[in-house]
Design a protein around this motif. Structure first.
Motif, PDB file in Angstrom:
ATOM      1  N   LYS A 122       8.089   4.909  10.015  1.00  0.00           N
ATOM      2  CA  LYS A 122       7.599   5.663  11.302  1.00  0.00           C
ATOM      3  C   LYS A 122       8.545   6.946  11.456  1.00  0.00           C
ATOM      4  O   LYS A 122       9.581   6.731  11.438  1.00  0.00           O
ATOM      5  N   PRO A 123       7.705   7.948  11.642  1.00  0.00           N
ATOM      6  CA  PRO A 123       6.496   8.357  11.454  1.00  0.00           C
ATOM      7  C   PRO A 123       5.994   8.326  10.098  1.00  0.00           C
ATOM      8  O   PRO A 123       6.870   8.349   8.892  1.00  0.00           O
ATOM      9  N   VAL A 124       4.629   7.961   9.697  1.00  0.00           N
ATOM     10  CA  VAL A 124       4.043   7.933   8.529  1.00  0.00           C
ATOM     11  C   VAL A 124       4.230   9.371   7.714  1.00  0.00           C
ATOM     12  O   VAL A 124       3.535  10.222   8.512  1.00  0.00           O
ATOM     13  N   ASP A 125       4.634   9.297   6.527  1.00  0.00           N
ATOM     14  CA  ASP A 125       4.375  10.754   5.827  1.00  0.00           C
ATOM     15  C   ASP A 125       3.315  10.781   5.017  1.00  0.00           C
ATOM     16  O   ASP A 125       3.136  10.016   4.137  1.00  0.00           O
ATOM     17  N   ARG A 126       2.280  11.179   5.423  1.00  0.00           N
ATOM     18  CA  ARG A 126       0.935  11.445   5.030  1.00  0.00           C
ATOM     19  C   ARG A 126       0.697  11.565   3.582  1.00  0.00           C
ATOM     20  O   ARG A 126       0.088  11.057   2.871  1.00  0.00           O
ATOM     21  N   GLU A 127       1.418  12.689   3.040  1.00  0.00           N
ATOM     22  CA  GLU A 127       1.582  13.023   1.830  1.00  0.00           C
ATOM     23  C   GLU A 127       1.968  11.986   0.812  1.00  0.00           C
ATOM     24  O   GLU A 127       1.484  11.905  -0.056  1.00  0.00           O
ATOM     25  N   ALA A 128       2.986  11.467   1.284  1.00  0.00           N
ATOM     26  CA  ALA A 128       3.742  10.376   0.258  1.00  0.00           C
ATOM     27  C   ALA A 128       2.953   9.090   0.386  1.00  0.00           C
ATOM     28  O   ALA A 128       2.623   8.624  -0.703  1.00  0.00           O
ATOM     29  N   LEU A 129       2.392   8.779   1.650  1.00  0.00           N
ATOM     30  CA  LEU A 129       1.196   7.660   1.578  1.00  0.00           C
ATOM     31  C   LEU A 129       0.100   7.871   0.611  1.00  0.00           C
ATOM     32  O   LEU A 129      -0.309   7.311  -0.224  1.00  0.00           O
ATOM     33  N   LYS A 130      -0.364   9.228   0.501  1.00  0.00           N
ATOM     34  CA  LYS A 130      -1.533   9.622  -0.363  1.00  0.00           C
ATOM     35  C   LYS A 130      -1.228   9.502  -1.667  1.00  0.00           C
ATOM     36  O   LYS A 130      -1.842   8.856  -2.448  1.00  0.00           O
ATOM     37  N   ALA A 131       0.146   9.943  -2.085  1.00  0.00           N
ATOM     38  CA  ALA A 131       0.461  10.048  -3.354  1.00  0.00           C
ATOM     39  C   ALA A 131       0.665   8.494  -3.951  1.00  0.00           C
ATOM     40  O   ALA A 131       0.282   8.308  -4.850  1.00  0.00           O
ATOM     41  N   VAL A 181     -17.559  -0.769 -13.338  1.00  0.00           N
ATOM     42  CA  VAL A 181     -17.631   0.241 -12.309  1.00  0.00           C
ATOM     43  C   VAL A 181     -16.560  -0.477 -11.502  1.00  0.00           C
ATOM     44  O   VAL A 181     -16.381  -1.474 -11.219  1.00  0.00           O
ATOM     45  N   TYR A 182     -15.838   0.372 -10.599  1.00  0.00           N
ATOM     46  CA  TYR A 182     -15.173   0.100  -9.488  1.00  0.00           C
ATOM     47  C   TYR A 182     -15.442   0.494  -8.255  1.00  0.00           C
ATOM     48  O   TYR A 182     -15.919   1.676  -7.981  1.00  0.00           O
ATOM     49  N   ASN A 183     -15.839  -0.573  -7.294  1.00  0.00           N
ATOM     50  CA  ASN A 183     -16.421   0.034  -6.101  1.00  0.00           C
ATOM     51  C   ASN A 183     -15.266  -0.238  -4.830  1.00  0.00           C
ATOM     52  O   ASN A 183     -14.660  -1.001  -4.872  1.00  0.00           O
ATOM     53  N   ALA A 184     -15.706   0.715  -3.824  1.00  0.00           N
ATOM     54  CA  ALA A 184     -14.675   0.672  -2.439  1.00  0.00           C
ATOM     55  C   ALA A 184     -15.815   1.261  -1.466  1.00  0.00           C
ATOM     56  O   ALA A 184     -16.532   2.006  -1.455  1.00  0.00           O
ATOM     57  N   LEU A 185     -15.230   0.775  -0.297  1.00  0.00           N
ATOM     58  CA  LEU A 185     -15.627   1.266   0.922  1.00  0.00           C
ATOM     59  C   LEU A 185     -14.903   2.664   1.606  1.00  0.00           C
ATOM     60  O   LEU A 185     -13.734   2.693   1.006  1.00  0.00           O
ATOM     61  N   SER A 186     -15.334   3.071   2.321  1.00  0.00           N
ATOM     62  CA  SER A 186     -14.686   4.241   3.213  1.00  0.00           C
ATOM     63  C   SER A 186     -13.537   3.742   4.334  1.00  0.00           C
ATOM     64  O   SER A 186     -13.462   4.203   5.138  1.00  0.00           O
ATOM     65  N   LEU A 187     -13.272   2.321   4.220  1.00  0.00           N
ATOM     66  CA  LEU A 187     -12.279   1.714   5.168  1.00  0.00           C
ATOM     67  C   LEU A 187     -11.077   1.941   4.781  1.00  0.00           C
ATOM     68  O   LEU A 187     -10.623   2.595   3.854  1.00  0.00           O
ATOM     69  N   MET A 188     -10.347   1.544   5.598  1.00  0.00           N
ATOM     70  CA  MET A 188      -8.719   1.403   5.612  1.00  0.00           C
ATOM     71  C   MET A 188      -8.218   2.788   5.212  1.00  0.00           C
ATOM     72  O   MET A 188      -8.716   3.670   5.990  1.00  0.00           O
ATOM     73  N   ASP A 189      -7.353   2.935   4.341  1.00  0.00           N
ATOM     74  CA  ASP A 189      -7.048   4.573   4.146  1.00  0.00           C
ATOM     75  C   ASP A 189      -7.706   5.079   2.838  1.00  0.00           C
ATOM     76  O   ASP A 189      -7.095   5.968   2.290  1.00  0.00           O
TER      77      ASP A 189
END
Ligand code: COA
Length: 505
Positions: free
Chosen positions: A416-425, A445-453
């Motif tokens: 808190k607060p989230v470091d977005r770049e760190a989370l992305k990495a 194949v690996y499938n995923a939805l546009s949910l969560m992060d």
């Protein structure tokens, strides 16, 4: 209803282009043209409330112009086999679900809560009668013969893509895993049999779930595996099965449900899009799942989708039983970020995430990896499950083995607060390593939805948009829309991450 992830074949771009064209075209239509368009398309006319040409064309034109691209996209997505379902919603109009148009504008927030309040005493103790020649049957999934009957029905008649090239093939192990989590109720597996032959021709199932929608936790059920034999389609049997599972849930004091589907019904609380990451590109190409882009060559595609042999995250290892408590704690805190998510206790985390070592490898359903730091603390985990699809048409391959990204969590996303770049990495590193395991276990194949992060890593990990959408529905619960991770043009929206923290098998 779990998907329906129509296995995508990369047609997203064409569809987006078509939608944009359509949107521009609508702007230029005269009233007369609008009337003609609505006449040709009674389902759309119905949704816009103009009737069949007897409404006010000026008002209809305005309503048509107000449709946003997402709605047009949704209409396009419901082509082919879904056309009939875009009609009058004769059944769904009678059910406690929100109507189209209700609470659609961002400044029109609805009060969230149940739509219809009932008590168990009001619920009929007996099922509604079926057509002559058919009867209700509660399916005992502990009996291998009955489990096999369900498998046979689904294997031959469950969800297919629009062009009927692939059909989900849930193995008996995945069926047991998906349908028998802690707290499963033996009455909630309901079948319809042909009285004479005893053949199972219809099925629907529910499992219990503690579902949080924003700040309220619903003691709900999750309805899935609705399936009717192909010879009995379009006979209004689906509403009968849906009403029966509703009755059975109601009898247990459960009055809300969550379900998902690839078709548009009144009215999604959220819509996510499917993304696919090729692993065995030549096979996906051969079965018609992946196209060869016009400016590419097979060897370029193979190189593009190459996966490293080794993982990169220090401390990454398979989840063990001793990790259940730590994973449950981490997952609970991570899911709290989302508008809608299940609340899992330890037994449920063990069921959903821990592979039972006693099972043979071919029966393994779920793979979970944790990251343990130098102080023996579990800081991250990631999981995926296996779901094969049968190749329906003639092909040298009979199936496609798909991994579906399941739950994950990382301490980095909880700062808190989230470091977005760190989370992305971090998420990119976790997903990239999970891809290494997918490759090792021979997934195509690996499938995923546009949910969560997920919008933070899908593109970087070379997941391409598919042509399938997954709509989330709540039964007997009114809720304001929840972001599905895609923008109005059906494209990933990394700026507005999804509020969906719930997956459905
Ligand atoms: C989905 C399925 C059971 C529907 O049966 P059907 O014979 O096509 O439809 P019926 O004539 O029995 O019933 C039609 C009604 O069911 C509704 N319906 C159809 N599919 C539905 C779904 N997936 N979820 C909820 N309702 C659905 C329709 O909207 C229609 O109601 P409406 O008049 O309010 O629009 C059947 O097509 C099937 O088994 N398909 C393959 C498996 C599948 O797609 N399962 C659903 C996974 S989400």
């Amino acid at each position: 209803m779990s998907e329906e992830p129509t296995p995508g074949k990369g047609k997203g771009k064409e569809r987006e282009k078509a939608a944009r064209k359509l949107h521009r075209a609508i702007d230029g239509l005269s009233d007369e043209q609008v009337t003609q368009l609505l006449d040709l398309n009674p389902a759309l006319a119905h949704e816009l409330g103009s009737g069949h040409g007897d409404g006010d064309p000026g008002a209809a034109a305005e309503a048509l112009k107000r449709l946003n691209l997402q709605e047009i996209m949704t209409g396009l997505a419901s082509s082919g086999k879904n056309v009939k379902d875009m009609g009058a919603y004769k059944f769904w109009a009678t059910q406690p679900v929100p109507k189209f148009g209700e609470g659609d504008s961002p400044d029109e927030q609805v009060a969230e809560g149940p739509i219809k309040v009932q008590t168990v005493e009001e619920i009929p103790k007996e099922p509604a009668p079926l057509l002559d020649g058919f009867e209700w049957s509660t399916i005992d999934l502990l009996d291998d013969a009955q489990l096999t009957e369900v498998w046979e029905l689904l294997n031959g008649h469950y969800v297919e893509d629009d062009e009927a090239m692939f059909r989900f093939n849930y193995s008996t192990s995945i069926l047991k895993w998906a349908m028998m989590p802690p707290g499963w109720k033996k009455e909630w597996y309901r079948g319809v049999r042909a009285s004479q032959s005893r053949k199972l021709v219809g099925f629907i199932a529910a499992i219990p779930v503690e579902l949080r929608v924003r700040d309220k936790v619903l003691h709900a059920s999750e309805v899935n595996f609705l399936c009717i034999h192909k010879k009995l389609r379009s006979k209004r049997l689906a509403p009968v099965l849906i009403k029966e599972i509703t009755r059975l849930c109601n009898l247990e004091g459960v009055f809300q449900a969550i379900y998902t589907g690839g078709i548009v019904l009144p009215k999604p609380v959220s819509t996510c899009r499917y993304f696919h990451r090729a692993i065995n590109w030549p096979k996906l190409y051969e079965v018609g799942f992946s196209p060869l882009p016009s400016n590419s060559k097979p060897q370029f595609q193979i190189r593009k989708y190459a996966v490293p042999d080794r993982t990169s995250l220090r401390g990454l290892r398979e989840m063990q039983k001793k990790d259940v408590g730590a994973v449950q704690d981490l997952l609970t805190r991570y899911l709290a970020k989302f508008d809608m998510a299940a609340e899992f206790n330890k037994q449920e985390v063990e069921h959903w995430l821990l592979h039972n070592k006693k099972d043979a490898l071919e029966d393994q359903v779920v793979w979970t990896y944790v990251v343990e730091d130098d102080h023996k603390k579990i800081t991250d985990f990631i999981s995926f499950y296996c779901l094969e699809s049968s190749v329906i048409g003639p092909s040298t391959h009979s199936n496609v083995k798909a991994a579906y990204l399941f739950y994950y969590a990382t301490e980095i996303g909880l700062a808190k607060p989230v470091d977005r770049e760190a989370l992305k990495a971090r998420l990119n590193a976790l997903v990239s390593d999970s891809l290494v395991y997918c490759k090792q276990y021979k997934f195509d194949v690996y499938n995923a939805l546009s949910l969560m992060d997920n919008a933070l890593f899908l593109e970087e990990q070379k997941f391409g948009p598919g042509d399938g959408q997954l709509h989330y529905y709540l039964f007997n619960y009114r809720a304001n829309p929840i972001a599905g991770g895609i923008d109005k043009r059906n494209r990933l929206d990394p700026e507005a991450l999804s509020g969906i923290g719930k997956t459905q098998i």
